[in-house]
Design an enzyme around this catalytic site. Structure first.
Site, PDB file in Angstrom:
ATOM      1  CE  LYS A  35     -10.090  11.426  -0.552  1.00 42.44           C
ATOM      2  NZ  LYS A  35     -10.247  11.916  -1.894  1.00 42.44           N
ATOM      3  CB  CYS A  36      -4.313   3.911  -1.177  1.00 34.89           C
ATOM      4  SG  CYS A  36      -2.949   2.775  -0.918  1.00 34.89           S
ATOM      5  N   GLY A  37      -1.793   5.129  -2.752  1.00 35.59           N
ATOM      6  CA  GLY A  37      -0.919   4.953  -3.902  1.00 35.59           C
ATOM      7  C   GLY A  37      -1.244   3.690  -4.694  1.00 35.59           C
ATOM      8  CB  THR A  39      -6.331   4.126  -5.314  1.00 31.23           C
ATOM      9  OG1 THR A  39      -6.293   4.322  -3.894  1.00 31.23           O
ATOM     10  CG2 THR A  39      -7.754   4.278  -5.789  1.00 31.23           C
TER      11      THR A  39
END
Length: 159
Positions: A35-37, A39
């Site tokens: 759930k990371c930018g 990803t």
């Protein structure tokens, strides 16, 4: 000093994995999160795996929830996400800590061998990448903003 491939890590199912399995390979070791930018870098990592896997590259992913709680899932949820969203076929290991007193020994070693900018040891965010040569020596550390495709020339030089 021992090679990175002399260490052991935990598989997603909790079993022991002897990294000597990867001796003689070029490794790209990455701390990841779902759930990371950053990803979408899973797509680039998979492309590297498919492009160079037959020539001796192994991409190894280690999910980590230490940065903004961006990897909250359990092993099954992480595996499902990686497979369904990015068709990941490279190994995704057990969720670990990369910083602090409970940092996984692999990442403690990676940080020691390849400090960040100005000699900092801590990993700053998800998708920090470490390139390891065929002898198990850390060659280079890349920050999260370095796209996987930007590592291709360095990988080719080691293969």
């Amino acid at each position: 000093m021992t090679a990175i491939t002399d260490l052991h890590v935990k598989a997603a199912d909790g079993g022991d994995v002897d990294l000597s399995t990867y001796a003689g390979h070029v490794l790209l070791i990455v701390n990841t999160a779902s759930k990371c930018g950053f990803t979408p870098q899973y797509q680039g990592l998979e492309a590297l795996h498919r492009r160079y896997g037959d020539r001796g590259l192994a991409v190894l992913a280690f999910p980590c929830n230490q940065f903004g709680g961006q990897e909250p899932g359990d092993a099954a949820a992480i595996a499902n996400f990686c497979s369904l969203t990015y068709d990941v076929t490279f190994p995704v290991f057990a969720k670990i800590d990369v910083n602090g007193t409970h940092a996984d020994p692999l990442f403690a070693r990676l940080k020691q061998d390849a400090p960040g900018l100005l000699g900092t040891k801590a990993i700053k965010w998800n998708f920090t990448k470490f390139l390891i040569d065929c002898a198990g020596k850390v060659v280079r550390r890349y920050g999260p903003t370095t796209k996987p495709e930007d590592v291709a020339a360095d990988i080719e030089a080691l293969l």
